[in-house]
Write a protein that holds these residues in place. Structure first.
Motif, mmCIF file in Angstrom:
data_model
loop_
_atom_site.group_PDB
_atom_site.id
_atom_site.type_symbol
_atom_site.label_atom_id
_atom_site.label_comp_id
_atom_site.label_asym_id
_atom_site.label_seq_id
_atom_site.Cartn_x
_atom_site.Cartn_y
_atom_site.Cartn_z
ATOM 1 N N ARG A 68 -9.987 1.032 -0.536
ATOM 2 C CA ARG A 68 -10.297 1.631 0.761
ATOM 3 C C ARG A 68 -11.692 1.230 1.231
ATOM 4 N NH1 ARG A 68 -6.860 5.779 2.453
ATOM 5 N NH2 ARG A 68 -5.115 6.112 1.024
ATOM 6 N N GLU A 113 -16.309 3.397 3.788
ATOM 7 C CA GLU A 113 -15.262 4.377 4.127
ATOM 8 C C GLU A 113 -15.840 5.640 4.746
ATOM 9 O OE1 GLU A 113 -16.573 5.491 -0.030
ATOM 10 O OE2 GLU A 113 -16.372 3.667 1.188
ATOM 11 N N THR A 149 -11.218 6.057 8.336
ATOM 12 C CA THR A 149 -10.301 5.140 7.668
ATOM 13 C C THR A 149 -8.845 5.543 7.862
ATOM 14 O OG1 THR A 149 -10.593 6.356 5.597
ATOM 15 C CG2 THR A 149 -11.961 4.400 5.928
ATOM 16 N N GLN A 150 -8.580 6.835 7.952
ATOM 17 C CA GLN A 150 -7.196 7.265 8.142
ATOM 18 C C GLN A 150 -6.644 6.691 9.439
ATOM 19 O OE1 GLN A 150 -6.617 11.486 7.858
ATOM 20 N NE2 GLN A 150 -4.414 11.389 8.235
ATOM 21 N N ASP A 178 0.106 4.040 -2.727
ATOM 22 C CA ASP A 178 -0.014 5.474 -2.412
ATOM 23 C C ASP A 178 0.881 6.315 -3.312
ATOM 24 O OD1 ASP A 178 -1.831 4.877 -0.424
ATOM 25 O OD2 ASP A 178 -0.349 4.965 1.201
ATOM 26 N N ARG A 218 -4.193 -3.086 3.854
ATOM 27 C CA ARG A 218 -4.646 -1.836 4.487
ATOM 28 C C ARG A 218 -5.016 -2.058 5.956
ATOM 29 N NH1 ARG A 218 -3.063 2.726 2.075
ATOM 30 N NH2 ARG A 218 -3.898 3.066 -0.018
ATOM 31 N N PHE A 268 -6.495 2.662 9.149
ATOM 32 C CA PHE A 268 -5.385 2.143 8.347
ATOM 33 C C PHE A 268 -4.046 2.407 9.024
ATOM 34 C CE2 PHE A 268 -8.122 2.885 4.300
ATOM 35 C CZ PHE A 268 -8.946 1.835 4.674
ATOM 36 N N ASP A 286 -7.584 2.605 -5.907
ATOM 37 C CA ASP A 286 -7.396 3.006 -4.511
ATOM 38 C C ASP A 286 -8.739 3.241 -3.814
ATOM 39 O OD1 ASP A 286 -5.735 3.927 -2.247
ATOM 40 O OD2 ASP A 286 -6.596 5.887 -2.714
ATOM 41 N N HIS A 287 -9.660 3.864 -4.511
ATOM 42 C CA HIS A 287 -10.978 4.133 -3.913
ATOM 43 C C HIS A 287 -11.697 2.836 -3.550
ATOM 44 C CE1 HIS A 287 -14.893 5.955 -3.191
ATOM 45 N NE2 HIS A 287 -15.414 5.085 -4.053
ATOM 46 N N ALA A 337 -6.643 -4.535 -0.002
ATOM 47 C CA ALA A 337 -7.531 -4.231 1.124
ATOM 48 C C ALA A 337 -7.074 -4.938 2.389
ATOM 49 C CB ALA A 337 -8.965 -4.628 0.778
ATOM 50 N N THR A 362 0.813 -1.211 0.000
ATOM 51 C CA THR A 362 0.000 0.000 0.000
ATOM 52 C C THR A 362 0.852 1.269 0.000
ATOM 53 O OG1 THR A 362 -0.228 -0.309 2.402
ATOM 54 C CG2 THR A 362 -2.065 -1.036 1.010
#
Length: 555
Positions: free
Chosen positions: A66, A181, A186-187, A31, A102, A190, A62-63, A99, A27
């Motif tokens: 997440r 999400e 999520t920040q 990113d 993550r 993760f 990525d969307h 995923a 990941t």
């Protein structure tokens, strides 16, 4: 079950100092790709039977990753939990691995060819929390198979089915249609769940001499320490397009069709069913520059290539592994396609360990399986562990950065010595320049079409046949598949005959996958044995060379 594995501090220090390990996970590379190339193609997936193409940019991938990661966490998947999937080369498998990383979960890919016999053991042994399967693939109902197994799998809490009409377990409805999400931070999730470079991220079963599959454990450090020098040796970069028809549930497809493109910020093109004519159509549309597959894929492609020179003109590198490449095949490939043929050898436990170089003369790919990639070493030794002279046959040992970190629940099988050397079970010769040639195997495994066949496990099943008193399975050489499986049996008194169809029908009733079925049968009055009673399989292998003829019908 929560998987953890400890990396010895000495090994870690050495790998960090050498630059082989950098503690990055996939990941991190995703990113980087999203920030630098958000609109660039990341993943293009073809379903052959439906003639469907699906494409994702890096931002789109990525969307969806997440959302899936947040959804899996909401289903109760914790850090270190095992998420299994039995999927073809569909985009969902790439997204599922991302995923899982993550949220710190471990992905356990399972080959689509497996049936009840294999899954019962693999899912139960791993205590998988989640399983993702297709509703159907190639005419087989995976959901129905899993339904029949669930009473025997108490740890399996969720089965998600792709293309299912049942909303309660539809992969689409459960993980993708709901904006998971937006329901969690999520920040923070993760960040809290992000795995360390030494944490287990992959559980992949391999077959060996023990009679049951072994669960190979890999970390991000071991996997990427193979991918980086592999890509460097082949001069691959972000402008390359990777075509992968080898299964993503096999280490070849996983490393070089799923992970490597994201590391390079390049595009991956997946094909779910091997069909050389369809592959030509894909090549014309997507212009791939790289692929890796076992010898049968190469043989099939060059058979059709003369009729499609322009469609295949973009392909620059074809890495062939799983079995030595017949020299005649390399010569035919040189005349049929422009791609450089690269020969490689590796294992689930290591990834590709040796490879020829694109700059090498074609004879290298014909006569060797390559030289060790950076951060890996190979030795050829005798029975006492001493190096044999160059050119002499001996046991092949491997050491280095991409060596796996253990077998699931079987520390006794992780027979790496104090100096870090791992016995591969293969016999090899090494030339003066360090190039090796695999000459045979000390372990009891047959490799058919690049896939290990669990010989002992199948022998154990055949011993249950009422007519069979003794059985030995060996491989016989085959130009297309590398090897085919030959069964030598003796019969109980009162059973005067046994046909190949009898054997196939019996194993099919045992729910054994089709790819593991014997293709030849020899009934003998007695099997060759040592004075202590052990079957002398080397004699049977020699005998098998005379019955497995080149004219055998391809699978």
């Amino acid at each position: 079950m929560n998987i953890t594995a400890t990396v010895p501090s000495e090994r870690r220090a050495s790998m960090i100092e050498s630059g082989a390990w950098n503690d990055k996970v996939i990941t991190d590379y995703l990113d980087h790709a999203v920030s630098s190339r958000p609109d660039a193609p990341a993943l293009i997936a073809y379903r052959v039977q439906q003639n469907v193409r699906r494409m994702f940019s890096y931002a789109e991938l990525d969307h969806i990753v997440r959302r899936m990661a947040a959804g899996l966490a909401a289903l109760g998947v914790d850090k270190g939990d095992i998420v299994s999937c039995q999927l073809p080369n569909w985009w969902e498998m790439t997204a599922l691995h991302l995923a899982c990383v993550r949220i710190g979960a471990v992905l356990n890919p399972l080959m689509p060819i497996f049936r009840e016999h294999e899954l019962r053991f693999m899912l139960g042994y791993a205590q998988s929390r989640v399983l993702v399967v297709p509703q159907t693939f190639r005419g087989f109902d995976y959901a129905a198979m899993v339904d029949g197994l669930r009473p025997e799998l108490p740890a399996l809490e969720h089965v998600l089915v792709i293309d299912s009409d049942d909303e309660s377990r539809s992969f689409q409805r459960v993980l993708l249609d709901r904006a998971w999400e937006e329901e969690t931070d999520t920040q923070a999730l993760f960040a809290d769940r992000k795995p360390h470079g030494d944490d287990v991220v992959q559980l992949l079963y391999t077959s060996g001499t023990t009679g049951e599959p072994k669960g190979v454990l890999h970390s991000s450090n071991t996997l990427f320490s193979n991918i980086r020098p592999y890509a460097e040796r082949l001069h691959l970069g972000s402008d390359d397009i990777m075509f992968m028809a080898s299964p993503l549930a096999h280490q070849t497809g996983f490393l070089y069709g799923l992970m490597m493109p994201i590391y390079l910020k390049s595009a991956s093109v997946l094909q779910d069913v091997w069909d050389p004519a369809f592959a030509v159509k894909v090549a014309k549309a997507e212009r791939p520059t790289f692929t890796m597959a076992s010898t049968p894929f190469l043989a099939d492609l060059i058979e059709i290539a003369p009729q499609h020179p322009e469609e295949l003109s973009s392909l620059r590198v074809f890495v062939s592994a799983g079995a030595p490449i017949p020299g005649a095949l390399v010569e035919r490939a040189a005349a049929a396609i422009r791609a450089k043929i690269v020969s490689a050898w590796g294992m689930t436990e290591n990834g590709a360990v040796t490879m020829t170089r694109p700059e090498d003369e074609p004879e290298r790919a014909i006569n060797s399986d390559g030289v060790a990639v950076p951060h890996m070493e190979v030795r050829v030794v005798d029975e006492t562990g001493e190096d044999v002279p160059r050119g002499a046959e001996g046991n092949l040992l491997v050491r280095g950065a991409s060596l796996f970190i253990g077998y699931l629940k079987r520390p006794d099988l992780y027979n790496v010595d104090d100096d870090g050397w791992f016995p591969t079970g293969d016999l090899a010769r090494m030339d003066a320049d360090g190039y090796i040639r695999i000459t045979g195997r000390t372990k009891d495994v047959v490799i058919r079409g690049g896939e290990n066949v669990p010989v002992v496990e199948i022998e154990n099943l055949l011993y249950k046949h009422p007519a069979i008193s003794a059985v030995a399975l060996v491989g016989c050489p085959d130009e297309r598949l590398g090897e085919r499986l030959c069964a030598y049996v003796t019969l109980h008194e009162g059973h005067p005959s046994l046909s190949l169809q009898d054997v196939v029908s019996f194993l099919t009733e045992q729910r054994l996958t089709r790819n593991y079925l014997p293709e030849y049968l020899e009934v003998l009055p007695a099997l060759p044995r040592t004075p202590s009673g052990k079957i002398q399989k080397f004699k049977l292998r020699e005998q098998a060379k005379g019955i497995c003829l080149p004219a055998a019908k391809p699978a």
